[in-house]
Design an enzyme around this catalytic site. Sequence first.
Site, PDB file in Angstrom:
ATOM      1  N   GLY A 149       0.857  -1.191   0.000  1.00  0.00           N
ATOM      2  CA  GLY A 149       0.000   0.000   0.000  1.00  0.00           C
ATOM      3  C   GLY A 149       0.885   1.231   0.000  1.00  0.00           C
ATOM      4  O   GLY A 149       2.015   1.206  -0.490  1.00  0.00           O
ATOM      5  N   ARG A 150       0.372   2.298   0.592  1.00  0.00           N
ATOM      6  CA  ARG A 150       1.129   3.560   0.585  1.00  0.00           C
ATOM      7  C   ARG A 150       2.504   3.402   1.223  1.00  0.00           C
ATOM      8  O   ARG A 150       3.516   3.817   0.669  1.00  0.00           O
ATOM      9  CB  ARG A 150       0.342   4.643   1.347  1.00  0.00           C
ATOM     10  N   ILE A 151       2.533   2.808   2.428  1.00  0.00           N
ATOM     11  CA  ILE A 151       3.813   2.721   3.147  1.00  0.00           C
ATOM     12  C   ILE A 151       4.710   1.665   2.496  1.00  0.00           C
ATOM     13  O   ILE A 151       5.917   1.878   2.336  1.00  0.00           O
ATOM     14  CB  ILE A 151       3.577   2.447   4.648  1.00  0.00           C
ATOM     15  N   ALA A 232       4.186  -2.574  11.207  1.00  0.00           N
ATOM     16  CA  ALA A 232       2.745  -2.592  10.915  1.00  0.00           C
ATOM     17  C   ALA A 232       1.962  -2.732  12.218  1.00  0.00           C
ATOM     18  O   ALA A 232       1.636  -1.722  12.854  1.00  0.00           O
ATOM     19  CB  ALA A 232       2.449  -3.710   9.934  1.00  0.00           C
ATOM     20  N   ARG A 233       1.682  -3.958  12.606  1.00  0.00           N
ATOM     21  CA  ARG A 233       1.028  -4.216  13.887  1.00  0.00           C
ATOM     22  C   ARG A 233       1.628  -5.492  14.477  1.00  0.00           C
ATOM     23  O   ARG A 233       1.902  -6.459  13.760  1.00  0.00           O
ATOM     24  CB  ARG A 233      -0.479  -4.421  13.690  1.00  0.00           C
ATOM     25  N   GLU A 262       1.154  -4.179  23.375  1.00  0.00           N
ATOM     26  CA  GLU A 262       1.943  -2.998  23.768  1.00  0.00           C
ATOM     27  C   GLU A 262       1.410  -2.394  25.068  1.00  0.00           C
ATOM     28  O   GLU A 262       0.192  -2.349  25.250  1.00  0.00           O
ATOM     29  CB  GLU A 262       1.881  -1.950  22.647  1.00  0.00           C
ATOM     30  N   HIS A 280       7.029   1.681  19.114  1.00  0.00           N
ATOM     31  CA  HIS A 280       5.946   2.069  18.190  1.00  0.00           C
ATOM     32  C   HIS A 280       6.110   3.542  17.787  1.00  0.00           C
ATOM     33  O   HIS A 280       5.228   4.372  18.038  1.00  0.00           O
ATOM     34  CB  HIS A 280       4.565   1.828  18.814  1.00  0.00           C
TER      35      HIS A 280
END
Length: 318
Positions: A149-151, A232-233, A262, A280
């Site tokens: 995607g964008r990133i 990402a996650r 987290e 993060h």
Amino acid sequence: MVSSAALPFDIRPLLGDAIYLAPSSGHFERDQLMTSLAQAEALISLLSVQVDEQLLAAAPRLRVVANVAVGFDNVDIQAATRRGVAVVNTPDVLTEATADFAFALLLATARRLVEGDRTVRSRQWTGWDPGQLLGADVFGTTLGIIGMGRIGRAVARRASGFAMEILYLNHHRTPPVEASHGEGPRSVGWEELLLKSDYLSLHCPLTPETQHIIDRQALRAMKKSAILVNTARGGCVDEPALAWALAAGEIAGAGLDVFANEPAVHPDLLTSDHVVLAPHAGSATTSARKRMVEICANAVRSVLDGHRPPTLLNPEVF
Ligand code: GLV
């Protein structure tokens, strides 16, 4: 509604009297947040807040949730839509900052930058040594990207400056979506991605499909010299499996900015020399964070004024 201390920039000039800044000096406890939301029409939420059915039920007057993040896995969009609550996120403004950070983690892990820093600081460095802190090449290697995607695309642009071959996959375990020829990023299948990547960088949203996309089996299929980068996650990676893979030498290292629970981090990752850890901080540049907060404040203003905000995630409510 957020605590004033939780946001790095003052949103009052953007929102005027529309916002109540709860008098907290830090992050809200969930109970405290739910109580505060009883009268709220807008919530500017952090990604650490689960905006779920229970929380929405505690906020009967709510009209908009503005999530200070591009990822919105913490927000139950369907529940918000059912209640007519608009949800917005903050895409685009953090793309380059996050891509820079992913590349910083990649380089830091490959070249053992944090270990080097520790060696010098602890005065254990005894002088130039041809065998000290040998790392992995980056230039001319192969980068795998999950989530173009964008990133993901912004990371690919950086990687092309390092003459890296770029392989990518948008969806888990699906065949390549397009035939790619010649130069430039190449869409590949899952097995090829794992087999060929020297570096594997995650840029997918956390969804049921990507939850633990990097599991024990995937880690086993990667090169033993491979380095995993996750901005990402945390939930995209099975952390105990990653800790096992690093200890067993199934992969060589990991650069991690995100974690499943987290701020907790798996204890074996905390002690591993093969891991570079970050809190993060992917989008943590002054300008990106300022723009994220501005998007949220402006979106709240728009919704309260009856206008559709530009980054609306659930257009059904308008
Ligand atoms: C940060 O993780 C974001 O989703 O913006």
